[in-house]
Motif scaffolding. Structure first.
Motif, mmCIF file in Angstrom:
data_model
loop_
_atom_site.group_PDB
_atom_site.id
_atom_site.type_symbol
_atom_site.label_atom_id
_atom_site.label_comp_id
_atom_site.label_asym_id
_atom_site.label_seq_id
_atom_site.Cartn_x
_atom_site.Cartn_y
_atom_site.Cartn_z
ATOM 1 N N UNK A 221 0.857 -1.186 0.000
ATOM 2 C CA UNK A 221 0.000 0.000 0.000
ATOM 3 C C UNK A 221 0.891 1.234 0.000
ATOM 4 N N UNK A 222 0.684 2.097 -0.990
ATOM 5 C CA UNK A 222 1.484 3.319 -1.087
ATOM 6 C C UNK A 222 0.588 4.539 -0.903
ATOM 7 N N UNK A 223 1.217 5.669 -0.612
ATOM 8 C CA UNK A 223 0.471 6.902 -0.374
ATOM 9 C C UNK A 223 0.940 8.008 -1.319
ATOM 10 N N UNK A 224 1.314 7.616 -2.531
ATOM 11 C CA UNK A 224 1.786 8.547 -3.557
ATOM 12 C C UNK A 224 1.502 7.933 -4.914
ATOM 13 N N UNK A 225 1.822 8.675 -6.005
ATOM 14 C CA UNK A 225 1.464 8.158 -7.328
ATOM 15 C C UNK A 225 2.560 7.320 -7.975
ATOM 16 N N UNK A 226 3.681 7.105 -7.285
ATOM 17 C CA UNK A 226 4.767 6.288 -7.836
ATOM 18 C C UNK A 226 5.166 5.176 -6.863
ATOM 19 N N UNK A 227 5.493 4.015 -7.414
ATOM 20 C CA UNK A 227 6.043 2.902 -6.643
ATOM 21 C C UNK A 227 7.565 2.994 -6.723
ATOM 22 N N UNK A 228 8.222 2.989 -5.554
ATOM 23 C CA UNK A 228 9.672 3.129 -5.497
ATOM 24 C C UNK A 228 10.349 1.771 -5.275
ATOM 25 N N UNK A 229 11.628 1.704 -5.600
ATOM 26 C CA UNK A 229 12.392 0.483 -5.339
ATOM 27 C C UNK A 229 12.391 0.162 -3.843
ATOM 28 N N UNK A 230 12.401 1.197 -3.017
ATOM 29 C CA UNK A 230 12.421 0.987 -1.565
ATOM 30 C C UNK A 230 11.113 0.394 -1.050
ATOM 31 N N UNK A 231 10.032 0.494 -1.848
ATOM 32 C CA UNK A 231 8.766 -0.125 -1.450
ATOM 33 C C UNK A 231 8.828 -1.645 -1.575
ATOM 34 N N UNK A 232 9.638 -2.129 -2.523
ATOM 35 C CA UNK A 232 9.700 -3.563 -2.816
ATOM 36 C C UNK A 232 10.903 -4.266 -2.196
ATOM 37 N N UNK A 233 11.973 -3.513 -2.029
ATOM 38 C CA UNK A 233 13.229 -4.141 -1.610
ATOM 39 C C UNK A 233 13.763 -3.506 -0.328
ATOM 40 N N UNK A 234 14.265 -4.345 0.546
ATOM 41 C CA UNK A 234 14.797 -3.890 1.836
ATOM 42 C C UNK A 234 15.921 -2.886 1.629
ATOM 43 N N UNK A 235 16.774 -3.157 0.661
ATOM 44 C CA UNK A 235 17.922 -2.292 0.398
ATOM 45 C C UNK A 235 17.731 -1.451 -0.871
ATOM 46 N N UNK A 236 16.473 -1.261 -1.288
ATOM 47 C CA UNK A 236 16.204 -0.452 -2.477
ATOM 48 C C UNK A 236 16.267 1.036 -2.171
ATOM 49 N N UNK A 237 16.587 1.837 -3.199
ATOM 50 C CA UNK A 237 16.631 3.290 -3.001
ATOM 51 C C UNK A 237 15.281 3.900 -3.388
ATOM 52 N N UNK A 238 15.241 5.228 -3.468
ATOM 53 C CA UNK A 238 13.980 5.920 -3.759
ATOM 54 C C UNK A 238 13.774 6.202 -5.245
ATOM 55 N N UNK A 239 14.443 5.425 -6.089
ATOM 56 C CA UNK A 239 14.208 5.546 -7.527
ATOM 57 C C UNK A 239 12.796 5.061 -7.854
ATOM 58 N N UNK A 240 12.197 5.672 -8.876
ATOM 59 C CA UNK A 240 10.826 5.315 -9.262
ATOM 60 C C UNK A 240 10.834 4.056 -10.120
ATOM 61 N N UNK A 241 9.993 3.107 -9.732
ATOM 62 C CA UNK A 241 9.863 1.871 -10.495
ATOM 63 C C UNK A 241 8.744 1.993 -11.528
ATOM 64 N N UNK A 242 7.599 2.483 -11.101
ATOM 65 C CA UNK A 242 6.467 2.733 -11.999
ATOM 66 C C UNK A 242 5.568 3.782 -11.355
ATOM 67 N N UNK A 243 4.868 4.556 -12.194
ATOM 68 C CA UNK A 243 4.069 5.675 -11.675
ATOM 69 C C UNK A 243 2.630 5.622 -12.194
ATOM 70 N N UNK A 244 1.945 6.752 -12.044
ATOM 71 C CA UNK A 244 0.552 6.922 -12.481
ATOM 72 C C UNK A 244 -0.431 6.076 -11.677
ATOM 73 N N UNK A 245 -0.205 5.973 -10.384
ATOM 74 C CA UNK A 245 -1.179 5.345 -9.496
ATOM 75 C C UNK A 245 -2.149 6.426 -9.018
ATOM 76 N N UNK A 246 -3.383 6.343 -9.469
ATOM 77 C CA UNK A 246 -4.403 7.291 -9.015
ATOM 78 C C UNK A 246 -4.896 6.873 -7.635
ATOM 79 N N UNK A 247 -5.404 7.808 -6.842
ATOM 80 C CA UNK A 247 -5.956 7.438 -5.536
ATOM 81 C C UNK A 247 -6.995 6.328 -5.668
#
Length: 286
Positions: free
Chosen positions: A23-49
């Protein structure tokens, strides 16, 4: 306590993991959302509320192949559902948006919203992101609106009644009679009104008979002409060498500066002339 902790986690990291769900609270999914050691690079975007999307397994395989050191947060990555948080658009919110739209566009009209029909799954992130506009020229009665949450557009239907202070005939008004002393101002419902209410009555006359207790609209009146159809006028013909004057009969109401059709009663012919006032018209062709 659990609710407070979850809120804190989302506030700090912008996402939270439940089994195979993120569950995210923004319009982009970041590497850090999926991976323990991921950074804040954008993986995919355009998630509407309120959006819910499945992240393809092949995409994750490709990422892990390119970055073998990444450690997934999830136990299983074969099916990952990504959801974006959103606040539900309620009927009360739509009512307020409609009221604000009319207050801005038609400050002299009071409205009553009788019915609203809308999709039940409309979400938004911030109330200021919501925009409501008319879909067509209908403003009262059955009205369709376009609601935007900043990402998607939704059609909203409402039945809206309108009320306004307008001029109403207090007696029967005959054709060509002035209306200013035969009307009274009243607050009435204008939902099904045909035509636009006339608010500047001093310069208008009835274009046809107006029954008693009828809202005065542009369908019933015209601006008082400078000369009426059927009036006699001086027809003036000018050329380089002569000026000729004869009588003519107006075939239509005339206003100063307008071009009108005039009949010459002697010859029975019609001419086009420019009405210049004081019951005079200058012939433009003959």
């Amino acid at each position: 306590m659990k609710k407070v902790l979850l809120t804190l986690i989302i506030f700090l990291y912008g996402s939270i993991v439940f089994g195979s769900e993120i569950v995210i609270d923004r319009d982009c999914l970041l590497y850090s959302d999926l991976f323990v050691n991921g950074d804040n690079s954008k993986l995919t975007c355009n998630f509407a509320p309120g959006d819910e999307k499945i992240l393809q397994y092949s995409v994750l395989q490709k990422i892990l192949k390119q970055n073998p050191g990444l450690k997934p947060k999830l136990n299983s990555i074969k099916k990952i559902v990504v959801k974006r948080k959103g606040k539900l658009v309620t009927e009360e919110i739509v009512q307020q948006l409609i009221a604000n739209l009319y207050r801005k566009s038609f400050p002299d009209i009071e409205i009553s919203i009788e019915k609203i029909s809308m999709n039940k799954g409309i979400y938004f992130a911030n109330i200021n992101d919501l925009r409501l506009n008319f879909m067509n020229n209908d403003r009262l009665g059955s009205v369709y609106y376009l609601l935007s949450n900043g990402y998607k557009n939704y059609r909203i239907y409402a039945y809206v009644k309108g009320y306004k202070e307008v001029f109403v005939s207090k007696e029967r008004i005959k054709k060509n009679e002035p209306i200013s002393n035969k009307v009274v101002k009243k607050r009435v419902e204008i939902t099904r009104l045909l035509g636009e209410p006339v608010m500047d009555i001093d310069e208008y006359i009835a274009s046809r008979t107006i029954p008693t207790n009828r809202i005065v609209t542009d369908k019933y009146v015209i601006k008082k002409p400078d000369a009426f159809k059927g009036d006699y006028v001086k027809l003036i013909y000018k050329s380089a060498s002569i000026i000729a004057v004869t009588k003519g009969i107006l075939e239509q109401n005339a206003y100063i500066g307008n071009v009108v059709k005039v009949k010459n009663p002697s010859s029975g012919k019609f001419v086009i002339a420019k009405y210049v006032g004081d019951k005079r018209a200058i012939i433009l062709d003959y």
